[in-house]
Design a protein around this motif. Structure first.
Motif, short mmCIF file in Angstrom:
data_model
loop_
_atom_site.label_atom_id
_atom_site.label_comp_id
_atom_site.label_asym_id
_atom_site.label_seq_id
_atom_site.Cartn_x
_atom_site.Cartn_y
_atom_site.Cartn_z
N GLU A 72 25.18 35.03 45.79
CA GLU A 72 24.75 33.66 45.85
C GLU A 72 25.45 32.77 44.74
O GLU A 72 25.62 31.51 45.10
N GLN B 136 28.90 31.79 45.97
CA GLN B 136 28.86 31.19 47.11
C GLN B 136 28.50 29.89 46.80
O GLN B 136 29.29 28.86 47.32
N ASP B 137 27.67 29.47 45.71
CA ASP B 137 27.19 28.18 45.49
C ASP B 137 28.25 27.53 44.64
O ASP B 137 28.52 26.44 44.77
N GLU B 138 29.01 28.23 43.82
CA GLU B 138 29.87 27.61 42.72
C GLU B 138 31.31 27.55 43.62
O GLU B 138 32.19 26.86 43.12
N TYR B 139 31.61 28.44 44.36
CA TYR B 139 33.02 28.52 44.95
C TYR B 139 33.16 28.55 46.42
O TYR B 139 32.13 28.39 47.22
N ASP B 140 34.09 29.12 46.91
CA ASP B 140 34.19 29.17 48.60
C ASP B 140 34.49 30.58 48.74
O ASP B 140 34.51 31.47 47.92
N ILE B 141 34.84 30.77 50.10
CA ILE B 141 34.88 32.28 50.75
C ILE B 141 35.93 32.99 50.13
O ILE B 141 35.88 34.19 49.75
N SER B 142 37.03 32.47 49.60
CA SER B 142 38.19 33.26 48.97
C SER B 142 37.91 33.78 47.76
O SER B 142 38.19 34.84 47.40
N GLU B 143 36.90 33.03 46.84
CA GLU B 143 36.48 33.69 45.50
C GLU B 143 35.33 34.84 45.79
O GLU B 143 35.46 35.77 45.24
N ASP C 188 35.89 36.73 48.49
CA ASP C 188 36.68 37.89 48.81
C ASP C 188 37.41 38.36 47.50
O ASP C 188 37.75 39.65 47.36
N LYS D 191 31.01 36.98 57.34
CA LYS D 191 32.03 37.01 58.32
C LYS D 191 31.71 37.36 59.53
O LYS D 191 32.70 37.59 60.33
#
Length: 189
Positions: A22, A25-32, A34, A115
């Motif tokens: 979390e 997810q809150d701070e970055y996007d899905i690439s982070e 991954d 995903k």
């Protein structure tokens, strides 16, 4: 939250993996997400291949500072980000480093759920080739109509064959289980 999501967040490891998930997810996007998942996978592989790492994370004789110093040195060699290093530091400071292998599995499952993928644990007697892993993925994807991520574990005690665990289902086609079944059948005669 789905039943699978609830299963992943129960217990100590589930709460830590959910907190990390979390936060990212809150701070970055899905690439982070991954990137962190890849780093955790590297750490998990290192732990499973090193008796010294297992001692560091499981042995109560090391205090939190000694654990974090040792882990930080290894993680820097592995080129792990400061976010993941800081997370490992939290586990050390809270004397919860022993849950790290389970946190790694739970984090992967949370990401796969996001995903729309499933995670299957495949236990084999030896390492599988990429082709073999891809064949297992293909069969499972067809069976469950969903992409499947494989978490491979090696256990030479099963002698041969595979044990596949996905969700609450398990298929055991290991040679050890077949031999035990044959012995049981012979004892009944």
């Amino acid at each position: 939250m789905s039943q699978a999501g609830q299963d992943q967040t129960s217990g100590i490891s589930g709460r830590y993996s959910l907190a990390l998930f979390e936060l990212i997810q809150d701070e970055y996007d899905i690439s982070e997400l991954d990137k962190i998942n890849n780093e955790l996978t590297i750490i998990g592989n290192t732990i499973s291949q090193s008796e010294e790492m297992l001692k560091i994370i499981k042995s109560p004789i090391y205090n939190a500072e000694e654990q974090f110093t040792a882990m930080k040195a290894v993680l820097k060699i592995l080129n792990i980000s400061s976010t993941t290093i800081n997370f490992v530091g939290v586990l050390c400071n809270n004397r919860r480093l022993f849950v790290l292998p389970d946190v790694i599995k739970n984090f992967r499952e949370l990401l796969n759920n996001l995903k729309g993928k499933m995670t299957a644990t495949v236990i084999a007697s030896t390492d599988l080739t990429e082709d073999q892993i891809n064949n297992v993925k293909k069969v499972l994807a067809e069976k469950f109509s969903q992409d499947v991520d494989i978490n491979l574990e090696v256990d030479d005690k099963i002698l041969g064959g595979l044990i596949v665990k996905i969700g609450s289902k398990m298929v055991d086609s290991s040679l050890l289980t077949r031999l035990k079944l044959m012995q049981s059948n012979m004892n009944e005669v």
